[in-house]
Design a protein around this motif. Sequence first.
Motif, short mmCIF file in Angstrom:
data_model
loop_
_atom_site.label_atom_id
_atom_site.label_comp_id
_atom_site.label_asym_id
_atom_site.label_seq_id
_atom_site.Cartn_x
_atom_site.Cartn_y
_atom_site.Cartn_z
N ARG A 124 4.85 -0.26 -3.17
CA ARG A 124 4.57 -0.68 -1.79
C ARG A 124 3.08 -0.54 -1.44
N LYS A 125 2.38 0.36 -2.17
CA LYS A 125 0.98 0.59 -1.83
C LYS A 125 0.03 -0.14 -2.77
N HIS A 126 0.34 -0.10 -4.07
CA HIS A 126 -0.58 -0.66 -5.06
C HIS A 126 -0.20 -2.05 -5.54
N GLY A 127 0.92 -2.60 -5.07
CA GLY A 127 1.32 -3.93 -5.51
C GLY A 127 1.84 -3.91 -6.95
N ASP A 128 1.51 -4.98 -7.71
CA ASP A 128 2.04 -5.16 -9.06
C ASP A 128 1.59 -4.05 -10.01
N ARG A 129 2.55 -3.39 -10.68
CA ARG A 129 2.23 -2.30 -11.61
C ARG A 129 2.58 -2.67 -13.05
N GLY A 130 2.91 -3.94 -13.27
CA GLY A 130 3.20 -4.37 -14.63
C GLY A 130 4.64 -4.16 -15.06
N VAL A 131 4.88 -4.56 -16.32
CA VAL A 131 6.24 -4.55 -16.86
C VAL A 131 6.48 -3.28 -17.68
#
Length: 644
Positions: free
Chosen positions: A616-623
């Motif tokens: 919610r804070k940093h957006g996309d964190r990868g797979v």
Amino acid sequence: MSSFIVTLPDGSQQTVSAGTRPFDVAKQISPRLAGDAIVAKVNGQLWDLTRPIESDATVEILTAKGPEALQVYRHSTAHLLAAAVLELFPETKLGIGPPIESGFYYDFQREARFTPEDLERIEAKMAEIQKRNLPYERKLTRKEDGLAKYSGDWMKKELIEERAGEVFSEYTLGPNFIDFCRGPHVPSTEKLKAFKLLSIAGAYWKGSEKNPQLQRIYGTAFFSKKDLEDYLNRLEEAKKRDHRRLGKELELFTVNESVGAGLPLWLPKGATVRRVLEEYILERERASGYQHVYTPDLAKIELYQRSGHWEHYHDDMFPPMDLETEQMVLRPMNCPHHILIYEAKKRSYRDLPVRIAELGTMYRYERSGVLSGLSRVRCMTLNDAHIFCTPDQIKEEFTGVMKLVEQAYRDLGITQYRYRLSLRDKANKEKYVDNDEMWALGERVLREAMDSLGLPYVEAPGEAAFYGPKLDIQLADVMGHEETYSTIQIDFHLPNQFGLSYVAADGKEHRPVIIHRAIVSTMERMVSYLIELYAGAFPVWLSPVQATVLPITDKQNEYARNIHARLLAAGIRAEIDDRSEKVNFKIREAQLQKVPFMLVVGTREEENGQVSVRNRKHGDRGVTSVDEFLASIQRLIADKTPSE
Ligand code: TSB
Ligand code: ZN
């Protein structure tokens, strides 16, 4: 004509003649000071700059700084508000118009309701009157003349009748406004530089529901435009964080008219946050040697007569319920029940300290006007405990409680707080148990304990419990408004009332001391604070929903359910959003609900047995793989990481 000696703030003395005004004294010191002056203090009493000094005096000139001058300034602005209302709506009757912590208000009686448009017009009128540089003029009226003059004005008549003394003061501002008021005020509207009207609310005359309802206009005023702007910006920010608003938006709690004011209903998400908090504190207490009990929420009235609650705390209690042969009351505190548990068994000095704890539900008849969301309620559950110990053990127990408080605040991410030593008001024999020796002892013990911990505190007379002094921990909200959360209270009174004892090493019966303490306050008040502290984006360990699985299309629903089940099995509070909506829509919703992690799954994720993590804070964190995600979220939970 006689003359008087005036002592100036710098200690020098000056002889002035009777009738000299503090304003003249200021002018003699420097014209600049006279220009900056807001109000005076004569022999420690706030005094109009233009009111003649009547006898030998120490005079202090207050300029535009400090809380006392600000109160006078705001109260003067309240008069300006009333003058503007009377000019626009001459039929209005005036209630009272005091300064408050954040500004001022004025109560009005008028047939028609004030609208938001009226508020704008009134504010414009205030600005117009302000520019006329009108003086605030004081005059004295005899009580009988006042009663005759105000015979048609029921509110003023009531205020005059209540007044002791034969003469009272009135202040005028321009031709339309006159109010019966103690003062003092600024000398003229010229001094008023920055004000703003904020809201309209209903308020009962003298705060009692039995009286007619008035219309209250709230406003605020500052010494400078910049201070006002800063305040209004903070107010905007505070509104976004307001736990009552977020409580609704995030489905945490609701207040229903059919249940009643001050009796919130905890919705599933709010209940989850509360339960996590409860489990946390119960575990900390177990590790610190507390014994948990369950006791009923009510008892016979005699129990509270014996404890002294009925005598000293009666105003805050719900009225008794008449049963066949007895009267019961809803408990306002848990102490008497815990005392009976202590008493149920013979105690030896070897058993002490006995620490009896409970998430105890209690009921207080808070007046309707002060109720607010979860922060001030009528039914509340306190993280309560009563420590029964020997006088020698007080200090160590106090220190132990303080450690628990500090640990809890660290874990909850609370960093801003102040210590307050709450003492009795010596003059008030009704509210506080009358026993000087006992109060002196309790106070000394608390001071010594705080000093040996090297902790600073402020003192607050009139804030003690009826049975003893307390060390309160004060947290401020975004607007700087403080409330008590944790509390540690030293009580020599209740042990006496109940004739408590333990057998000491000398084989004789001795009296224990009770330490009342609450670490995280009531669940209601603490959750209200946490909502505002985090603006609803709770740390992962407290979040009602920790992760939500979002399939991109219906084709991944099966896989998504599988992941959802794995998260649940691992103890994660997880949801799944398998509605046939666009994934961006689902993400936006989860984001608005402030869910820390969104696990997006499409064809590629399914093929590789992975998830796409969004925070919610940093957006996309990868797979990543589900196992990896589980390991990382579990670490955040275990560490109680404050934000992610
Ligand atoms: C600590 N007998 C003690 C107890 O053993 C007691 O009840 N103390 S108290 O009266 O000070 O209340 C404890 C805490 O409850 C307060 O410090 C405050 O944080 C919280 N509290 C009090 N009134 C309310 C209320 N109306 N709504 C929410 N919380 C409240
Ligand atoms: Zn208590």
